[in-house]
Design a protein around this motif. Sequence first.
Motif, PDB file in Angstrom:
ATOM      1  N   ARG A 184       0.852  -1.190   0.000  1.00  0.00           N
ATOM      2  CA  ARG A 184       0.000   0.000   0.000  1.00  0.00           C
ATOM      3  C   ARG A 184       0.886   1.237   0.000  1.00  0.00           C
ATOM      4  NH1 ARG A 184      -2.473  -1.188   4.247  1.00  0.00           N
ATOM      5  NH2 ARG A 184      -1.525   0.181   5.798  1.00  0.00           N
ATOM      6  N   VAL A 185       0.549   2.202  -0.820  1.00  0.00           N
ATOM      7  CA  VAL A 185       1.228   3.494  -0.842  1.00  0.00           C
ATOM      8  C   VAL A 185       0.171   4.561  -0.591  1.00  0.00           C
ATOM      9  CG1 VAL A 185       2.587   5.132  -2.186  1.00  0.00           C
ATOM     10  CG2 VAL A 185       2.973   2.673  -2.468  1.00  0.00           C
ATOM     11  N   SER A 186       0.392   5.377   0.414  1.00  0.00           N
ATOM     12  CA  SER A 186      -0.577   6.416   0.734  1.00  0.00           C
ATOM     13  C   SER A 186       0.127   7.750   0.944  1.00  0.00           C
ATOM     14  CB  SER A 186      -1.384   6.041   1.986  1.00  0.00           C
ATOM     15  OG  SER A 186      -0.538   5.758   3.086  1.00  0.00           O
ATOM     16  N   MET A 187      -0.603   8.800   0.621  1.00  0.00           N
ATOM     17  CA  MET A 187      -0.086  10.157   0.789  1.00  0.00           C
ATOM     18  C   MET A 187      -1.144  11.010   1.465  1.00  0.00           C
ATOM     19  SD  MET A 187       1.808  10.875  -2.871  1.00  0.00           S
ATOM     20  CE  MET A 187       2.468  12.427  -2.253  1.00  0.00           C
ATOM     21  N   ARG A 188      -0.704  11.926   2.297  1.00  0.00           N
ATOM     22  CA  ARG A 188      -1.601  12.904   2.911  1.00  0.00           C
ATOM     23  C   ARG A 188      -1.075  14.307   2.607  1.00  0.00           C
ATOM     24  NH1 ARG A 188      -4.523  12.725   8.700  1.00  0.00           N
ATOM     25  NH2 ARG A 188      -5.867  11.454   7.358  1.00  0.00           N
ATOM     26  N   VAL A 189      -2.003  15.149   2.153  1.00  0.00           N
ATOM     27  CA  VAL A 189      -1.680  16.537   1.862  1.00  0.00           C
ATOM     28  C   VAL A 189      -2.527  17.419   2.780  1.00  0.00           C
ATOM     29  CG1 VAL A 189      -1.566  18.338   0.117  1.00  0.00           C
ATOM     30  CG2 VAL A 189      -1.230  15.952  -0.542  1.00  0.00           C
ATOM     31  N   GLU A 190      -1.868  18.226   3.587  1.00  0.00           N
ATOM     32  CA  GLU A 190      -2.565  19.157   4.470  1.00  0.00           C
ATOM     33  C   GLU A 190      -2.842  20.427   3.673  1.00  0.00           C
ATOM     34  OE1 GLU A 190      -3.961  19.509   8.569  1.00  0.00           O
ATOM     35  OE2 GLU A 190      -3.119  17.859   7.394  1.00  0.00           O
ATOM     36  N   LEU A 191      -4.092  20.575   3.204  1.00  0.00           N
ATOM     37  CA  LEU A 191      -4.443  21.711   2.364  1.00  0.00           C
ATOM     38  C   LEU A 191      -4.579  22.992   3.165  1.00  0.00           C
ATOM     39  CD1 LEU A 191      -7.108  19.931   0.128  1.00  0.00           C
ATOM     40  CD2 LEU A 191      -4.695  20.309  -0.382  1.00  0.00           C
ATOM     41  N   SER A 192      -5.066  22.870   4.406  1.00  0.00           N
ATOM     42  CA  SER A 192      -5.217  24.020   5.302  1.00  0.00           C
ATOM     43  C   SER A 192      -5.278  23.464   6.716  1.00  0.00           C
ATOM     44  CB  SER A 192      -6.480  24.812   4.964  1.00  0.00           C
ATOM     45  OG  SER A 192      -7.644  24.059   5.268  1.00  0.00           O
ATOM     46  N   THR A 231      -7.843  23.014   8.363  1.00  0.00           N
ATOM     47  CA  THR A 231      -9.071  22.238   8.571  1.00  0.00           C
ATOM     48  C   THR A 231      -9.377  21.251   7.457  1.00  0.00           C
ATOM     49  OG1 THR A 231     -10.378  24.026   7.575  1.00  0.00           O
ATOM     50  CG2 THR A 231     -10.132  24.041   9.983  1.00  0.00           C
ATOM     51  N   PHE A 232      -8.603  21.228   6.376  1.00  0.00           N
ATOM     52  CA  PHE A 232      -8.853  20.312   5.270  1.00  0.00           C
ATOM     53  C   PHE A 232      -7.585  19.516   4.942  1.00  0.00           C
ATOM     54  CE2 PHE A 232     -12.657  22.714   4.596  1.00  0.00           C
ATOM     55  CZ  PHE A 232     -13.519  21.859   3.924  1.00  0.00           C
ATOM     56  N   HIS A 233      -7.766  18.218   4.685  1.00  0.00           N
ATOM     57  CA  HIS A 233      -6.652  17.404   4.220  1.00  0.00           C
ATOM     58  C   HIS A 233      -7.127  16.420   3.157  1.00  0.00           C
ATOM     59  CE1 HIS A 233      -8.237  14.790   7.530  1.00  0.00           C
ATOM     60  NE2 HIS A 233      -7.977  13.835   6.652  1.00  0.00           N
ATOM     61  N   LEU A 234      -6.198  16.009   2.326  1.00  0.00           N
ATOM     62  CA  LEU A 234      -6.471  15.119   1.202  1.00  0.00           C
ATOM     63  C   LEU A 234      -5.654  13.845   1.383  1.00  0.00           C
ATOM     64  CD1 LEU A 234      -7.940  15.084  -1.642  1.00  0.00           C
ATOM     65  CD2 LEU A 234      -5.718  15.776  -2.589  1.00  0.00           C
ATOM     66  N   ASP A 235      -6.306  12.677   1.249  1.00  0.00           N
ATOM     67  CA  ASP A 235      -5.636  11.382   1.343  1.00  0.00           C
ATOM     68  C   ASP A 235      -5.729  10.666   0.001  1.00  0.00           C
ATOM     69  OD1 ASP A 235      -4.839  11.486   4.026  1.00  0.00           O
ATOM     70  OD2 ASP A 235      -6.817  10.855   4.712  1.00  0.00           O
ATOM     71  N   LEU A 236      -4.600  10.186  -0.480  1.00  0.00           N
ATOM     72  CA  LEU A 236      -4.536   9.405  -1.711  1.00  0.00           C
ATOM     73  C   LEU A 236      -3.841   8.091  -1.399  1.00  0.00           C
ATOM     74  CD1 LEU A 236      -4.800   9.111  -4.818  1.00  0.00           C
ATOM     75  CD2 LEU A 236      -2.551  10.232  -5.002  1.00  0.00           C
ATOM     76  N   SER A 237      -4.443   6.984  -1.810  1.00  0.00           N
ATOM     77  CA  SER A 237      -3.848   5.682  -1.501  1.00  0.00           C
ATOM     78  C   SER A 237      -4.054   4.712  -2.650  1.00  0.00           C
ATOM     79  CB  SER A 237      -4.452   5.093  -0.216  1.00  0.00           C
ATOM     80  OG  SER A 237      -5.815   4.764  -0.400  1.00  0.00           O
ATOM     81  N   THR A 238      -3.112   3.795  -2.774  1.00  0.00           N
ATOM     82  CA  THR A 238      -3.205   2.689  -3.729  1.00  0.00           C
ATOM     83  C   THR A 238      -2.835   1.407  -3.007  1.00  0.00           C
ATOM     84  OG1 THR A 238      -2.650   4.092  -5.624  1.00  0.00           O
ATOM     85  CG2 THR A 238      -2.323   1.725  -5.881  1.00  0.00           C
ATOM     86  N   THR A 239      -3.697   0.402  -3.089  1.00  0.00           N
ATOM     87  CA  THR A 239      -3.501  -0.870  -2.403  1.00  0.00           C
ATOM     88  C   THR A 239      -3.594  -1.997  -3.419  1.00  0.00           C
ATOM     89  OG1 THR A 239      -4.529   0.000  -0.394  1.00  0.00           O
ATOM     90  CG2 THR A 239      -4.359  -2.394  -0.583  1.00  0.00           C
ATOM     91  N   GLY A 240      -2.697  -2.953  -3.310  1.00  0.00           N
ATOM     92  CA  GLY A 240      -2.732  -4.108  -4.206  1.00  0.00           C
ATOM     93  C   GLY A 240      -2.297  -5.369  -3.495  1.00  0.00           C
ATOM     94  N   GLN A 241      -2.862  -6.485  -3.905  1.00  0.00           N
ATOM     95  CA  GLN A 241      -2.474  -7.784  -3.337  1.00  0.00           C
ATOM     96  C   GLN A 241      -2.712  -8.882  -4.370  1.00  0.00           C
ATOM     97  OE1 GLN A 241      -3.243  -9.323   0.879  1.00  0.00           O
ATOM     98  NE2 GLN A 241      -4.692 -10.590  -0.281  1.00  0.00           N
ATOM     99  N   GLN A 242      -1.776  -9.834  -4.425  1.00  0.00           N
ATOM    100  CA  GLN A 242      -1.912 -11.040  -5.228  1.00  0.00           C
ATOM    101  C   GLN A 242      -1.904 -12.246  -4.298  1.00  0.00           C
ATOM    102  OE1 GLN A 242       1.414 -10.765  -7.981  1.00  0.00           O
ATOM    103  NE2 GLN A 242       0.080  -9.971  -9.583  1.00  0.00           N
ATOM    104  N   LEU A 243      -2.911 -13.087  -4.431  1.00  0.00           N
ATOM    105  CA  LEU A 243      -3.031 -14.287  -3.599  1.00  0.00           C
ATOM    106  C   LEU A 243      -3.206 -15.493  -4.515  1.00  0.00           C
ATOM    107  CD1 LEU A 243      -5.034 -14.681  -0.319  1.00  0.00           C
ATOM    108  CD2 LEU A 243      -5.226 -16.413  -2.101  1.00  0.00           C
ATOM    109  N   ASP A 244      -2.349 -16.497  -4.350  1.00  0.00           N
ATOM    110  CA  ASP A 244      -2.403 -17.714  -5.155  1.00  0.00           C
ATOM    111  C   ASP A 244      -2.366 -18.928  -4.236  1.00  0.00           C
ATOM    112  OD1 ASP A 244      -2.056 -16.859  -8.138  1.00  0.00           O
ATOM    113  OD2 ASP A 244      -0.564 -15.686  -7.038  1.00  0.00           O
ATOM    114  N   THR A 245      -3.327 -19.836  -4.437  1.00  0.00           N
ATOM    115  CA  THR A 245      -3.397 -21.080  -3.668  1.00  0.00           C
ATOM    116  C   THR A 245      -3.238 -22.247  -4.622  1.00  0.00           C
ATOM    117  OG1 THR A 245      -4.871 -20.073  -2.036  1.00  0.00           O
ATOM    118  CG2 THR A 245      -4.812 -22.463  -2.115  1.00  0.00           C
ATOM    119  N   ASN A 246      -2.339 -23.158  -4.281  1.00  0.00           N
ATOM    120  CA  ASN A 246      -2.052 -24.294  -5.162  1.00  0.00           C
ATOM    121  C   ASN A 246      -3.183 -25.307  -5.221  1.00  0.00           C
ATOM    122  OD1 ASN A 246       0.379 -23.109  -5.584  1.00  0.00           O
ATOM    123  ND2 ASN A 246       1.630 -24.848  -4.931  1.00  0.00           N
TER     124      ASN A 246
END
Length: 802
Positions: free
Chosen positions: A331-339, A341-356
């Motif tokens: 997961r990669v996430s970013m937070r931007v404090e705009l002021s 009283t306001f903030h912006l969160d951006l995130s990307t999450t990924g997962q690969q699961l393999d069962t034999n």
Amino acid sequence: MILTLFSGALLLAVAGPALAAPKRTAYDIDPKPLPEALIDLAVQADISILGTDACRRGDRRGLRGRYTLDEALQHLLAGAPCSYRIVDAHTVALSARQAPQIFAVAPPGRRKAPPPEPPPPAPSPTFEIEELVVHSAKREVTLGELSAAASILAGRGIAAMGAVDVTGTTGQLTGLHMTNLGPGRDKLLIRGLSDGAFTGRARSTVATFLDDLPINYSAPHPDLRFVDVKQIEVLRGPQGSLYGAGAISGVYRIVTNKPDLENEGGSLAVFGSVTKGGAPSGAVEGWFNVPVVPDRLAMRVVAYHERLGGYLDDVNMRRSNVDRTTRSGGRVSMRVELSDTFHLDLSTTGQQLDTNDTKYTTQILSPGKRANRVQETHRNDFFQTALSLHGEFKGVRFRSSTGFIRHDYASQYDASAILDPADEFDLGVYRERARVDLAVQDTSFSVSNPTGLSWLLGIYGSRSRERSPSELHLRSRSVVVPVYVEDRRDTMRELAIYGEMSYRLSNGWSVAAGARAFETSIDTEALIDAPQISQQRPFSAKSRTSGVSPKVSVQYEFPSGGMIYALFSEGYRAAGANSSGLRTPLSYVKFDADHLQNFEIGAKLRLADGRLRLTGAIFHDLWTDIQTDGFLGSGLALTANAGDARVTGLELEGAHDWDSGLSMRANVTFSDSELTRANRGFTSSLGRGLPGVPEITGGVLITYRRQLGDGLELQLVGEASYVGSSRISFDPRFAPSSNAYIRDRIGADLSAGRWRFGAFVSNITDASGDTFAYGNPFSFGQVRQTTPQRPRTFGLRLSADF
């Protein structure tokens, strides 16, 4: 090799820890009673505060400006009847301020005895309950103030339990149960509200969220690994007014830690375990936080890789430990404090699961063995990107979340059980795959007024596209013949407006009401090819579901703390269509929407100066036109309305923290269900109760923490959970039962500064109870299928913070 490289990185990381200045946060807290001001501080600082009861006699306080956590607490608690202790970066413990001691003047010639040394501070409790903020309520409210049944596991509790995914939390979150088909194949169930054990096109009864966005529809649970998770929340009972379709029995929410704007740091960990009679397992995980622009922009990165060794053998294919699983993600996430009283969160999450291979065995062979002819693989890949804007303007809080989710999963089964002995074929293989692309937008406005009217208003929209091809082939030594090939596409659109209002009356009473007006449409197109019977047919269907899902509650808060409440709520799932089948027409092409009404009375009590917390609820649910997944005689999947049912239950949860460092948490759920009407088009008869969940579940968790001196801390954890027996399907002719069983685990952690070493043993008695009596849809009903518990496992963990 991976473990070696990761260990080297671990040593390098801790060799030169970064030093960071204390974090400053912009606070905007209007004057209000001190406990409520402290809760606002916890929300704005993104921390947990324990023991607000100790400050109940304080006057009204407010706070504005940028402060460190220590400075903010000093301002709020100046002259207050309570004091604070910062346990760690995410936890603050409050306690009543001790009255000053008065010493008598010693008579002449007699020496005054020195005052006793103050005792060392008690270890902070591992499992915080009341003061945690419930994010799933879509507005800031503590667990103790919520007029609904809910449970929370905070990050420290998750780590103490050694829970790495949703399976590890089921025993300690009241009323939560999970099927056990295998990693990436399961479905969640709450309160005994089960539509059956199979996973098909019926929407999940539990809405599962990663932060502010959903992560599944009808797909099996993606089984995300818990790394750098702040808390897990479960809301029990239908949540249709806030979350719409798919929350018919509740909400399961994973809340992640957000980027820290000022403090650089992270953690790395290595895991390893051995299972009796099975292959070894191992994992590496870590997270790192860096302020890119102090006070304005920060980034947080999470990564992990896990290999879970198998423990089942296939005698036909002469393979050992066939059920191995690998799971990698981040997961990669970013937070931007705009002021301020306001903030912006951006995130990307990924997962690969393999069962034999799958996890079930057959009773005709010795325990832990089966005789398949096909490797039953499974893949479950998940990707999510999300953008959230949170803020406040003139007392109105604003939340807007936009996201895209891609869920891609596939399975393969041995379908040889459907072969005719007279045919020339000796092997059957069935493959299915689905790829779901989901776009979501959820925006809400809210105002919280602890002494008057509070409200929430939101708008929700989503659009998804799902492509789900499937094929059934028969094979001989020289030829492969397709028997059934289907290419299906679904487009779903959902629009809704939702809201809630609550008003605090005098003398501790409050009333609240909410509703969700919704419309859901599903368009289905499919092309079915059955070459052996020379049939090719297109399929097309449209389904529409609309209505209003209401919620009404009344609660009374005791002056000394605690509350009682009464609640009515509803849930629903949208209608849909079946396309599968070798011949046309199908007996039932469409299935209707189902609805659930919930009547609930509950209580939340705080005793012994807030150290003893007791919660309980009695619920009665009426479920009409229950959607359930099943199989045709060919083994192909379908969804139908089974009938109506009523469910009555009792759930109890309690926790106690002692000054000695001992903490205990326990829960139990009793659920009694009865099918009151059978859909004769689905089956001629139904069993007594709902399938897939036991009548009794419960768990107990005991933790002991002790300071050993020289910076050493010892933590001991013991856990056990009970899962009662349950049958698998609605149809009593094909309804084998899973056995009752107990899961247990003991562990010990020793920490010294940045380092932590842990060891655990699970399944101490090496029990082999049948946890799930299903594994393959083509041989189901022909042979008894069982899923044994993982044998006794011993594991070690080494981690370091930097």
